[in-house]
Design a protein around this motif. Structure first.
Motif, PDB file in Angstrom:
ATOM      1  N   SER A  72       0.830  -1.202   0.000  1.00  0.00           N
ATOM      2  CA  SER A  72       0.000   0.000   0.000  1.00  0.00           C
ATOM      3  C   SER A  72       0.862   1.248   0.000  1.00  0.00           C
ATOM      4  O   SER A  72       1.995   1.248   0.505  1.00  0.00           O
ATOM      5  CB  SER A  72      -0.905   0.024   1.240  1.00  0.00           C
ATOM      6  N   ARG A 108       0.066   5.762   0.208  1.00  0.00           N
ATOM      7  CA  ARG A 108      -0.892   6.859   0.216  1.00  0.00           C
ATOM      8  C   ARG A 108      -0.244   8.079  -0.420  1.00  0.00           C
ATOM      9  O   ARG A 108       0.785   8.570   0.070  1.00  0.00           O
ATOM     10  CB  ARG A 108      -1.354   7.197   1.637  1.00  0.00           C
ATOM     11  N   ARG A 156      -9.703  -0.985  -4.818  1.00  0.00           N
ATOM     12  CA  ARG A 156      -8.340  -0.985  -4.269  1.00  0.00           C
ATOM     13  C   ARG A 156      -7.894   0.422  -3.886  1.00  0.00           C
ATOM     14  O   ARG A 156      -7.122   0.585  -2.938  1.00  0.00           O
ATOM     15  CB  ARG A 156      -7.364  -1.565  -5.293  1.00  0.00           C
ATOM     16  N   GLN A 166      -5.413   6.712  -1.377  1.00  0.00           N
ATOM     17  CA  GLN A 166      -4.960   5.511  -0.685  1.00  0.00           C
ATOM     18  C   GLN A 166      -4.977   4.364  -1.685  1.00  0.00           C
ATOM     19  O   GLN A 166      -6.024   4.061  -2.270  1.00  0.00           O
ATOM     20  CB  GLN A 166      -5.870   5.196   0.496  1.00  0.00           C
ATOM     21  N   ASN A 175      -4.219   0.423  -2.188  1.00  0.00           N
ATOM     22  CA  ASN A 175      -4.014  -0.870  -1.553  1.00  0.00           C
ATOM     23  C   ASN A 175      -3.920  -1.968  -2.603  1.00  0.00           C
ATOM     24  O   ASN A 175      -4.304  -1.761  -3.758  1.00  0.00           O
ATOM     25  CB  ASN A 175      -5.166  -1.166  -0.594  1.00  0.00           C
ATOM     26  N   SER A 176      -3.425  -3.099  -2.184  1.00  0.00           N
ATOM     27  CA  SER A 176      -3.317  -4.267  -3.079  1.00  0.00           C
ATOM     28  C   SER A 176      -2.659  -3.876  -4.397  1.00  0.00           C
ATOM     29  O   SER A 176      -3.150  -4.215  -5.485  1.00  0.00           O
ATOM     30  CB  SER A 176      -4.706  -4.871  -3.338  1.00  0.00           C
TER      31      SER A 176
END
Length: 127
Positions: free
Chosen positions: A16, A18, A66, A81, A83-84
């Motif tokens: 991840s 951000r 995601r 953000q 993720n994955s």
């Protein structure tokens, strides 16, 4: 007036990050903010946006589920953000802002309606 994107880096598949998009000289919350990305040798791709007129958020199919956008009004900053993460997410990510109201999504996606663009931040996802 400036937009500054930051937060990129190197991350492994599944990790991840951000990203931040900090605005100066204008109040970001009133604007529609989009994230774009451009991978090496590829055309710029729209990733997501938060529409200033109603707060609705939209995502490209490739990142839906995601990636999530959010904001911190006190910091005048938008976030992405991620993720994955996958290797195909590797790209330079840009944020862009428009004060135009009621712009249809297709025009937001094609990148032609924006007043300000930030410098990009590189995201590299290793396999």
């Amino acid at each position: 007036v400036q937009l500054q994107a930051s937060g990129g880096g190197l991350v492994q598949t599944g990790g991840s990050l951000r990203l931040s998009c900090a605005a100066s000289g204008f109040t970001l919350d009133y604007y529609t903010i989009s994230w774009f990305r451009q991978a090496p040798g590829k055309e710029r791709e729209w990733v997501s946006c938060r529409r200033g007129s109603d707060g609705n958020q939209f995502y490209a199919d490739s990142v839906k589920g995601r990636f999530t956008v959010s904001r911190d009004n006190a910091k005048n900053t938008m976030y992405l953000q991620m993720n994955s993460l996958k290797p195909e997410d590797t790209a330079v990510y840009y944020c862009a802002a428009t004060s135009k109201r009621h712009v249809i999504l297709s025009r937001l996606r094609d990148g032609t309606e924006y007043d300000y663009w930030g410098h990009g931040t590189l995201v590299t996802v290793s396999s």
